[in-house]
Motif scaffolding. Structure first.
Motif, PDB file in Angstrom:
ATOM      1  N   VAL A  60      20.117 -11.035   6.490  1.00  0.00           N
ATOM      2  CA  VAL A  60      21.384 -11.226   7.196  1.00  0.00           C
ATOM      3  C   VAL A  60      22.079 -12.435   6.595  1.00  0.00           C
ATOM      4  CG1 VAL A  60      22.482 -11.611   9.432  1.00  0.00           C
ATOM      5  CG2 VAL A  60      20.367 -10.272   9.289  1.00  0.00           C
ATOM      6  N   GLU A  61      23.286 -12.233   6.083  1.00  0.00           N
ATOM      7  CA  GLU A  61      24.076 -13.318   5.499  1.00  0.00           C
ATOM      8  C   GLU A  61      25.358 -13.475   6.302  1.00  0.00           C
ATOM      9  OE1 GLU A  61      24.708 -12.348   1.425  1.00  0.00           O
ATOM     10  OE2 GLU A  61      22.607 -12.597   0.864  1.00  0.00           O
ATOM     11  N   SER A  62      25.570 -14.675   6.836  1.00  0.00           N
ATOM     12  CA  SER A  62      26.749 -14.936   7.664  1.00  0.00           C
ATOM     13  C   SER A  62      27.138 -16.397   7.528  1.00  0.00           C
ATOM     14  CB  SER A  62      26.456 -14.598   9.133  1.00  0.00           C
ATOM     15  OG  SER A  62      25.508 -15.503   9.676  1.00  0.00           O
ATOM     16  N   TYR A 104      25.385  -2.988   6.562  1.00  0.00           N
ATOM     17  CA  TYR A 104      26.401  -3.439   7.516  1.00  0.00           C
ATOM     18  C   TYR A 104      27.256  -4.518   6.868  1.00  0.00           C
ATOM     19  CZ  TYR A 104      28.542  -4.930  11.923  1.00  0.00           C
ATOM     20  OH  TYR A 104      29.440  -5.216  12.921  1.00  0.00           O
ATOM     21  N   ALA A 105      28.581  -4.449   7.098  1.00  0.00           N
ATOM     22  CA  ALA A 105      29.498  -5.502   6.632  1.00  0.00           C
ATOM     23  C   ALA A 105      30.693  -5.524   7.563  1.00  0.00           C
ATOM     24  CB  ALA A 105      29.932  -5.244   5.198  1.00  0.00           C
ATOM     25  N   GLY A 106      30.995  -6.688   8.138  1.00  0.00           N
ATOM     26  CA  GLY A 106      32.133  -6.807   9.048  1.00  0.00           C
ATOM     27  C   GLY A 106      32.261  -8.217   9.561  1.00  0.00           C
ATOM     28  N   ASN A 107      33.031  -8.378  10.618  1.00  0.00           N
ATOM     29  CA  ASN A 107      33.217  -9.699  11.227  1.00  0.00           C
ATOM     30  C   ASN A 107      33.204  -9.623  12.746  1.00  0.00           C
ATOM     31  OD1 ASN A 107      35.657  -8.449  11.688  1.00  0.00           O
ATOM     32  ND2 ASN A 107      36.819  -9.745  10.294  1.00  0.00           N
ATOM     33  N   ALA A 108      32.565  -8.594  13.296  1.00  0.00           N
ATOM     34  CA  ALA A 108      32.473  -8.473  14.747  1.00  0.00           C
ATOM     35  C   ALA A 108      31.662  -9.623  15.326  1.00  0.00           C
ATOM     36  CB  ALA A 108      31.833  -7.137  15.130  1.00  0.00           C
ATOM     37  N   LYS A 109      32.016 -10.030  16.523  1.00  0.00           N
ATOM     38  CA  LYS A 109      31.268 -11.097  17.195  1.00  0.00           C
ATOM     39  C   LYS A 109      29.904 -10.585  17.652  1.00  0.00           C
ATOM     40  CE  LYS A 109      31.532 -14.276  21.136  1.00  0.00           C
ATOM     41  NZ  LYS A 109      32.345 -14.697  22.305  1.00  0.00           N
ATOM     42  N   ASP A 110      29.873  -9.381  18.197  1.00  0.00           N
ATOM     43  CA  ASP A 110      28.638  -8.756  18.671  1.00  0.00           C
ATOM     44  C   ASP A 110      28.627  -7.302  18.199  1.00  0.00           C
ATOM     45  OD1 ASP A 110      27.960 -11.044  20.556  1.00  0.00           O
ATOM     46  OD2 ASP A 110      29.836 -10.339  21.438  1.00  0.00           O
ATOM     47  N   ASP A 111      27.459  -6.813  17.846  1.00  0.00           N
ATOM     48  CA  ASP A 111      27.347  -5.412  17.454  1.00  0.00           C
ATOM     49  C   ASP A 111      25.873  -5.027  17.412  1.00  0.00           C
ATOM     50  OD1 ASP A 111      28.159  -2.896  16.777  1.00  0.00           O
ATOM     51  OD2 ASP A 111      29.218  -3.462  14.949  1.00  0.00           O
ATOM     52  N   ALA A 112      25.639  -3.723  17.318  1.00  0.00           N
ATOM     53  CA  ALA A 112      24.275  -3.201  17.223  1.00  0.00           C
ATOM     54  C   ALA A 112      24.335  -1.843  16.527  1.00  0.00           C
ATOM     55  CB  ALA A 112      23.632  -3.072  18.604  1.00  0.00           C
ATOM     56  N   PHE A 113      23.291  -1.532  15.789  1.00  0.00           N
ATOM     57  CA  PHE A 113      23.180  -0.230  15.144  1.00  0.00           C
ATOM     58  C   PHE A 113      21.704   0.029  14.851  1.00  0.00           C
ATOM     59  CE2 PHE A 113      23.688  -3.370  11.837  1.00  0.00           C
ATOM     60  CZ  PHE A 113      22.804  -2.982  10.841  1.00  0.00           C
ATOM     61  N   LYS A 119      30.255 -15.715  13.987  1.00  0.00           N
ATOM     62  CA  LYS A 119      31.545 -16.329  13.654  1.00  0.00           C
ATOM     63  C   LYS A 119      31.845 -16.044  12.192  1.00  0.00           C
ATOM     64  CE  LYS A 119      31.021 -20.173  16.918  1.00  0.00           C
ATOM     65  NZ  LYS A 119      30.921 -21.651  17.050  1.00  0.00           N
ATOM     66  N   GLY A 120      32.833 -15.204  11.938  1.00  0.00           N
ATOM     67  CA  GLY A 120      33.206 -14.902  10.562  1.00  0.00           C
ATOM     68  C   GLY A 120      32.540 -13.639  10.047  1.00  0.00           C
ATOM     69  N   ASP A 121      32.495 -13.538   8.720  1.00  0.00           N
ATOM     70  CA  ASP A 121      31.947 -12.348   8.073  1.00  0.00           C
ATOM     71  C   ASP A 121      30.431 -12.339   8.192  1.00  0.00           C
ATOM     72  OD1 ASP A 121      34.454 -11.506   7.307  1.00  0.00           O
ATOM     73  OD2 ASP A 121      34.373 -12.543   5.374  1.00  0.00           O
ATOM     74  N   ILE A 122      29.901 -11.124   8.321  1.00  0.00           N
ATOM     75  CA  ILE A 122      28.450 -10.944   8.360  1.00  0.00           C
ATOM     76  C   ILE A 122      28.111  -9.714   7.543  1.00  0.00           C
ATOM     77  CG2 ILE A 122      28.600  -9.685  10.561  1.00  0.00           C
ATOM     78  CD1 ILE A 122      25.799 -10.797  11.211  1.00  0.00           C
ATOM     79  N   ARG A 123      27.075  -9.833   6.728  1.00  0.00           N
ATOM     80  CA  ARG A 123      26.592  -8.725   5.898  1.00  0.00           C
ATOM     81  C   ARG A 123      25.092  -8.610   6.080  1.00  0.00           C
ATOM     82  NH1 ARG A 123      30.548  -7.391   2.064  1.00  0.00           N
ATOM     83  NH2 ARG A 123      29.059  -6.471   0.602  1.00  0.00           N
TER      84      ARG A 123
END
Length: 452
Positions: A300-302, A264-273, A210-214
């Motif tokens: 991981v900061e969110s 990684y920096a974004g606000n996706a709900k789900d992702d993988a890399f 939920k929101g920004d994640i870095r």
């Protein structure tokens, strides 16, 4: 000695609230004294109701409104999206007058008209419901705010106001996984790995954000071998790939620095890399052989807070002791040599790659003289060689000037005491001489790399 204590009596006078011409009372139907929107979960609708009761004695028509006094914020100061809470007045819960806002609307800081009494301003009550839209909540935590209910008399301007505390519990459903592809908590990096082969990598995935994640990676413990020697910083490399949202920092192959690196920096709900690991094929040649072990940390900061994951790094560097001789495509060939023609020169490039740190020598062996198909020989004193070291190379050669080629095995280069890698040229010169036999003459030459 005396101490005199004065007591001040204060008499407050006024009109009791029960004597007001129009007044409000607000009662949450769950028996609490506040509006508590709790246990929010994706896909569920959480409804809470309050009963609004108006007491009127003036006979004047009145209206009832509600509004949030300020944005709702959590303990981190994140504001709740204005679309997150919906509200509506329930039809047929009043005995008279007119209910407004019977279709759900989002709550806001502006006044929302809930009810207008009949012409006689009779007392009445009704129920207002509140529901949560989980998809509109972009942060987790405990959000708090204040909801004001206002009643105003249309005739004489009398009014009353009640404040209801509002809380919304939004638990974090975020899940982060960071694992190695071959072993859950370890990445193994070999000097033989390259992009065309299967290389080890760290798989990073998250859901329920939920929101920004870095997401950062940083060195927790730089790789060292059993002797305590560190891996050179520019030897270890990585690249990022595979994000479906495009938020991963896929900047290409880069050296791993000692500072924190954003991957990684974004606000996706789900992702993988994935983060792939390699050793620089050129710079690793100057690295001592052995196994280097260290620890890389992913942070991981969110909106859910801060999490850290550790991955062990193992770098395997094989022993290298390799001789490379580059010969021109046409070979070491002297064409159309005449007795009175000027001397001709040909050269080859020689390189030694070693990470053993042991002294060595390069030996040239002329296995036989220069002979033709009849067995006739060229006088080898007219064939000379010279060794030229590249600038900055360590080691030595006795062939600093042109010297006759000997039919035997001779060291053409001797390394320094540390067995440092080297590159040099061997230049061959042939000069014709009176009485030389015409024809095609060949001689096999062998190069050997030996430890001293």
């Amino acid at each position: 000695m005396y101490k005199v204590i004065y007591i001040l009596f204060i008499l407050l006078s006024g009109v009791p609230s029960s004597m007001a011409a129009v007044s409000l009372s607000i009662t949450p139907l769950d028996g609490t004294n506040s509006l508590r929107l709790e246990n929010v979960a994706t896909g569920l609708t959480n409804k809470k109701e309050v009963r609004v009761r108006i007491t009127s004695t003036s006979g004047n028509r009145y209206q009832v409104f509600q509004r949030l006094l300020e944005p709702m914020v959590n303990e981190k100061g994140d504001a709740l999206d204005s679309q997150a809470i919906q509200t509506a007045a329930y039809n047929n819960t009043n005995s008279g007058g007119t209910l407004y806002m019977q279709n759900a609307e989002r709550m806001g800081l502006s006044e929302q008209h809930l009810y207008t009494s009949g012409q006689g301003g009779e007392s009445d009550s009704f129920i207002v419901g509140y529901s949560v839209s989980p998809d509109q909540i972009q942060a987790s935590g405990r959000f708090t705010g204040r909801l004001a209910f206002i009643v105003r008399s249309v005739g004489d301007g009398a009014q009353d106001q009640m404040i209801l505390n509002v809380t919304l519990e939004s638990p974090s459903n975020q899940e982060v996984k960071i694992v190695g592809s071959r072993a859950p908590s370890r990445v193994s990096i070999r000097d033989t790995d390259n992009r065309n082969n299967i290389v080890d990598f760290v798989k990073v995935s998250f859901s329920g954000n939920k929101g920004d994640i870095r997401i950062y990676q940083e060195v927790d413990s730089w790789p060292r071998n059993t002797n305590g020697d560190e891996l050179n910083p520019d030897v270890l490399q990585y690249y990022v790939s595979g994000s479906s949202s495009g938020n991963a920092h896929e900047q290409g192959l880069a050296a791993v620095g000692l500072n924190r690196m954003l991957v990684y920096a974004g606000n996706a709900k789900d992702d993988a890399f994935s983060v792939y690991w390699l050793l620089d094929p050129e710079k690793v040649q100057a690295q001592d052989s052995g196994t280097y072990k260290g620890v890389m940390k992913y942070v991981v900061e969110s909106s859910s807070g801060k999490e850290a994951f550790s991955i062990d790094l193992e770098s395997f560097i094989q022993p290298v002791f390799k001789l490379t001789v580059n010969i021109p495509p046409e070979g070491v060939t002297f064409d159309r040599v005449l007795p009175d023609s000027p001397p001709q020169e040909r050269e080859i490039d020689v390189a030694v790659h070693s990470n053993l740190h042991k002294p060595y020598q390069v030996v040239q062996g002329l296995l036989a003289g220069l002979t033709n198909e009849k067995g006739e020989q060229i006088d080898t004193k007219y064939v000379t060689i010279k060794v030229e070291l590249s600038e900055g190379q360590k080691g030595q050669s006795k062939f600093v000037d042109f010297s006759p080629l000997e039919t035997s095995e001779n060291p053409v280069f001797i390394s320094d005491g540390q067995g440092s890698p080297v590159s040099f040229k061997i230049i061959y010169k042939f000069k014709g001489y009176p009485g030389m036999i015409p024809g095609k003459f060949l001689a096999p030459v062998r190069f050997t790399l030996q430890e001293n």
